[in-house]
Motif scaffolding. Structure first.
Motif, PDB file in Angstrom:
ATOM      1  N   ILE A   3       0.862  -1.185   0.000  1.00 53.86           N
ATOM      2  CA  ILE A   3       0.000   0.000   0.000  1.00 53.86           C
ATOM      3  C   ILE A   3       0.897   1.234   0.000  1.00 53.86           C
ATOM      4  N   LEU A   9      -7.891   5.658   2.806  1.00 57.58           N
ATOM      5  CA  LEU A   9      -8.106   4.269   2.401  1.00 57.58           C
ATOM      6  C   LEU A   9      -9.515   3.805   2.729  1.00 57.58           C
ATOM      7  N   TYR A  10     -10.015   4.165   3.905  1.00 58.10           N
ATOM      8  CA  TYR A  10     -11.363   3.777   4.304  1.00 58.10           C
ATOM      9  C   TYR A  10     -12.390   4.329   3.320  1.00 58.10           C
ATOM     10  N   ARG A  67     -12.188   2.687  -0.141  1.00 55.12           N
ATOM     11  CA  ARG A  67     -12.721   1.314  -0.080  1.00 55.12           C
ATOM     12  C   ARG A  67     -14.238   1.322   0.018  1.00 55.12           C
ATOM     13  N   ALA A  68     -14.796   2.280   0.746  1.00 50.73           N
ATOM     14  CA  ALA A  68     -16.247   2.346   0.953  1.00 50.73           C
ATOM     15  C   ALA A  68     -16.995   2.799  -0.299  1.00 50.73           C
ATOM     16  N   VAL A 122      -4.709   2.343  -5.954  1.00 48.34           N
ATOM     17  CA  VAL A 122      -5.713   1.439  -5.381  1.00 48.34           C
ATOM     18  C   VAL A 122      -7.109   1.643  -5.967  1.00 48.34           C
ATOM     19  N   LEU A 123      -7.372   2.777  -6.595  1.00 51.27           N
ATOM     20  CA  LEU A 123      -8.710   3.099  -7.097  1.00 51.27           C
ATOM     21  C   LEU A 123      -8.794   2.876  -8.598  1.00 51.27           C
ATOM     22  N   LYS A 168     -15.038   6.205  -9.532  1.00 51.05           N
ATOM     23  CA  LYS A 168     -14.590   4.838  -9.253  1.00 51.05           C
ATOM     24  C   LYS A 168     -15.180   3.836 -10.236  1.00 51.05           C
TER      25      LYS A 168
END
Length: 150
Positions: free
Chosen positions: A5, A14-15, A18-19, A65-66, A143
């Motif tokens: 990461i 990050l939260y 991810r959500a 990450v996205l 996203k």
């Protein structure tokens, strides 16, 4: 720190990333953007921070990450320069290069008029304020999805 990461991504960012679901939008804003007041109106409701990073550095970490949406033209956008909608300042060219690298091919961002960008940001999932001090360092990312393993 977590293995694999990007260390520029903090737990709160990050939260939120991810959500988010497919089609949700995150705003990456410069230091001059009215980030706190607009963030209070988003789905997440609190301002997220990636201090001491340029817009391009934050975008690089986020896009590690996205996934960006591949089904729509407005997968990413930039705030237009007032009265010069076709001008692409260096800060925006840097973020475009980050997007192209993450996507593996050139994929131009759309441009969004300044006040339309503010309105768009109020409807976003979250706002992340960076340490970017150059003008027009404001972007949106929509996203996408991660397909199942074959």
């Amino acid at each position: 720190m977590l293995k694999g990461i990007d260390p520029r991504l903090n737990a709160e960012v990050l939260y939120a990333l991810r959500a988010m679901g497919h089609g949700d939008v995150v705003i990456v804003a410069d230091t001059n953007f009215p980030a706190d007041s607009i963030a209070r109106q988003t789905v997440y409701g609190d301002l997220l921070r990636m201090d001491n990073l340029t817009s391009a550095e934050a975008a690089e970490a986020i896009l590690s990450v996205l996934p960006l949406d591949t089904f729509v033209e407005d997968f990413a956008g930039r705030m237009e320069v007032v009265d010069k909608p076709d001008e692409v300042p260096p800060v925006q060219a840097e973020v475009q290069a980050v997007i192209d690298k993450a996507e593996g091919e050139p994929r131009p961002m759309i441009s969004i008029e300044r006040f339309a960008f503010y309105d768009f940001a109020r409807e976003a999932y979250a706002v992340i304020q960076t340490g970017e001090r150059r003008f027009y360092g404001c972007f949106m990312f929509r996203k996408g999805v991660i397909p199942p393993d074959a």
